[in-house]
Scaffold this motif. Structure first.
Motif, PDB file in Angstrom:
ATOM      1  N   GLY A  77      29.421 -69.589  16.969  1.00 46.79           N
ATOM      2  CA  GLY A  77      29.726 -68.508  17.893  1.00 46.79           C
ATOM      3  C   GLY A  77      30.191 -68.973  19.256  1.00 46.79           C
ATOM      4  N   VAL A  78      30.974 -70.048  19.258  1.00 50.23           N
ATOM      5  CA  VAL A  78      31.514 -70.595  20.503  1.00 50.23           C
ATOM      6  C   VAL A  78      33.030 -70.665  20.393  1.00 50.23           C
ATOM      7  N   ASP A  79      33.693 -70.971  21.495  1.00 52.17           N
ATOM      8  CA  ASP A  79      35.144 -71.118  21.431  1.00 52.17           C
ATOM      9  C   ASP A  79      35.516 -72.576  21.164  1.00 52.17           C
ATOM     10  N   ALA A  80      36.772 -72.802  20.870  1.00 52.94           N
ATOM     11  CA  ALA A  80      37.249 -74.146  20.517  1.00 52.94           C
ATOM     12  C   ALA A  80      37.059 -75.133  21.668  1.00 52.94           C
ATOM     13  N   GLU A  81      37.197 -74.658  22.889  1.00 52.36           N
ATOM     14  CA  GLU A  81      37.022 -75.531  24.053  1.00 52.36           C
ATOM     15  C   GLU A  81      35.590 -76.062  24.114  1.00 52.36           C
ATOM     16  N   THR A  82      34.628 -75.213  23.800  1.00 50.39           N
ATOM     17  CA  THR A  82      33.233 -75.622  23.788  1.00 50.39           C
ATOM     18  C   THR A  82      32.993 -76.690  22.727  1.00 50.39           C
ATOM     19  N   VAL A  83      33.614 -76.512  21.557  1.00 51.75           N
ATOM     20  CA  VAL A  83      33.474 -77.506  20.490  1.00 51.75           C
ATOM     21  C   VAL A  83      33.999 -78.856  20.960  1.00 51.75           C
ATOM     22  N   VAL A  84      35.144 -78.853  21.614  1.00 50.81           N
ATOM     23  CA  VAL A  84      35.731 -80.104  22.111  1.00 50.81           C
ATOM     24  C   VAL A  84      34.812 -80.741  23.155  1.00 50.81           C
ATOM     25  N   GLU A  85      34.231 -79.929  24.050  1.00 51.78           N
ATOM     26  CA  GLU A  85      33.318 -80.465  25.059  1.00 51.78           C
ATOM     27  C   GLU A  85      32.093 -81.105  24.406  1.00 51.78           C
ATOM     28  N   VAL A  86      31.535 -80.437  23.402  1.00 54.27           N
ATOM     29  CA  VAL A  86      30.368 -80.981  22.702  1.00 54.27           C
ATOM     30  C   VAL A  86      30.762 -82.226  21.910  1.00 54.27           C
ATOM     31  N   GLU A  87      31.950 -82.190  21.318  1.00 55.56           N
ATOM     32  CA  GLU A  87      32.441 -83.355  20.585  1.00 55.56           C
ATOM     33  C   GLU A  87      32.540 -84.566  21.515  1.00 55.56           C
ATOM     34  N   ASP A  88      33.107 -84.363  22.686  1.00 54.14           N
ATOM     35  CA  ASP A  88      33.231 -85.451  23.655  1.00 54.14           C
ATOM     36  C   ASP A  88      31.858 -85.970  24.085  1.00 54.14           C
ATOM     37  N   GLU A  89      30.922 -85.044  24.332  1.00 54.70           N
ATOM     38  CA  GLU A  89      29.573 -85.435  24.727  1.00 54.70           C
ATOM     39  C   GLU A  89      28.897 -86.243  23.620  1.00 54.70           C
ATOM     40  N   GLY A  90      29.026 -85.777  22.382  1.00 54.43           N
ATOM     41  CA  GLY A  90      28.422 -86.476  21.250  1.00 54.43           C
ATOM     42  C   GLY A  90      28.994 -87.865  21.053  1.00 54.43           C
ATOM     43  N   LEU A  91      30.293 -87.997  21.229  1.00 52.50           N
ATOM     44  CA  LEU A  91      30.921 -89.309  21.106  1.00 52.50           C
ATOM     45  C   LEU A  91      30.476 -90.237  22.235  1.00 52.50           C
ATOM     46  N   ASP A  92      30.454 -89.703  23.464  1.00 53.59           N
ATOM     47  CA  ASP A  92      30.043 -90.507  24.625  1.00 53.59           C
ATOM     48  C   ASP A  92      28.608 -91.000  24.494  1.00 53.59           C
ATOM     49  N   LYS A  93      27.732 -90.134  23.979  1.00 53.00           N
ATOM     50  CA  LYS A  93      26.312 -90.462  23.884  1.00 53.00           C
ATOM     51  C   LYS A  93      25.920 -91.029  22.527  1.00 53.00           C
ATOM     52  N   GLU A  94      26.917 -91.186  21.649  1.00 52.93           N
ATOM     53  CA  GLU A  94      26.718 -91.745  20.310  1.00 52.93           C
ATOM     54  C   GLU A  94      25.599 -91.035  19.547  1.00 52.93           C
ATOM     55  N   TRP A  95      25.685 -89.688  19.532  1.00 49.91           N
ATOM     56  CA  TRP A  95      24.702 -88.902  18.794  1.00 49.91           C
ATOM     57  C   TRP A  95      24.837 -89.136  17.315  1.00 49.91           C
ATOM     58  N   PRO A  96      23.733 -88.950  16.580  1.00 45.57           N
ATOM     59  CA  PRO A  96      23.814 -89.000  15.120  1.00 45.57           C
ATOM     60  C   PRO A  96      24.768 -87.913  14.619  1.00 45.57           C
ATOM     61  N   PRO A  97      25.446 -88.157  13.605  1.00 44.38           N
ATOM     62  CA  PRO A  97      25.262 -89.260  12.666  1.00 44.38           C
ATOM     63  C   PRO A  97      26.020 -90.526  13.036  1.00 44.38           C
ATOM     64  N   LEU A  98      26.583 -90.596  14.237  1.00 39.00           N
ATOM     65  CA  LEU A  98      27.376 -91.767  14.610  1.00 39.00           C
ATOM     66  C   LEU A  98      26.559 -92.931  15.135  1.00 39.00           C
ATOM     67  N   GLY A  99      25.469 -92.654  15.818  1.00 39.68           N
ATOM     68  CA  GLY A  99      24.754 -93.756  16.444  1.00 39.68           C
ATOM     69  C   GLY A  99      23.335 -93.419  16.788  1.00 39.68           C
ATOM     70  N   LYS A 100      23.023 -93.494  18.084  1.00 42.16           N
ATOM     71  CA  LYS A 100      21.660 -93.322  18.588  1.00 42.16           C
ATOM     72  C   LYS A 100      21.070 -91.970  18.220  1.00 42.16           C
ATOM     73  N   LYS A 101      19.755 -91.930  18.231  1.00 42.09           N
ATOM     74  CA  LYS A 101      19.037 -90.663  18.008  1.00 42.09           C
ATOM     75  C   LYS A 101      18.807 -89.952  19.290  1.00 42.09           C
TER      76      LYS A 101
END
Length: 76
Positions: A52-76
């Protein structure tokens, strides 16, 4: 005289309104969708609709997850 017409759109949740847990869930869902073969644009659209978010929000969260290496990519 010029008139400005404003179209009303449904309220969507902004990144700031999502908790970190929700942002991590969104990020994991996005990675999973892409791992299953859904393209970047379509995966963002699908996850945006699901959460229930817009595409811009998804991109912002995607960038945050990549920067912080959230699972499933990296750190917990």
């Amino acid at each position: 005289m010029n008139h400005i017409i404003i179209k009303e759109t449904p309220m969507e949740v902004e990144t700031a309104e999502l908790t970190e847990v929700q942002r991590r869930e969104l990020f994991a869902a996005l990675v999973a969708a892409q791992d299953e073969g859904l393209g970047v644009k379509k995966s963002r659209q699908a996850v945006a609709a699901r959460f229930g978010v817009d595409a811009e929000t998804v991109v912002e969260v995607e960038d945050e997850g990549l920067d912080k290496e959230w699972p499933p990519l990296g750190k917990k």
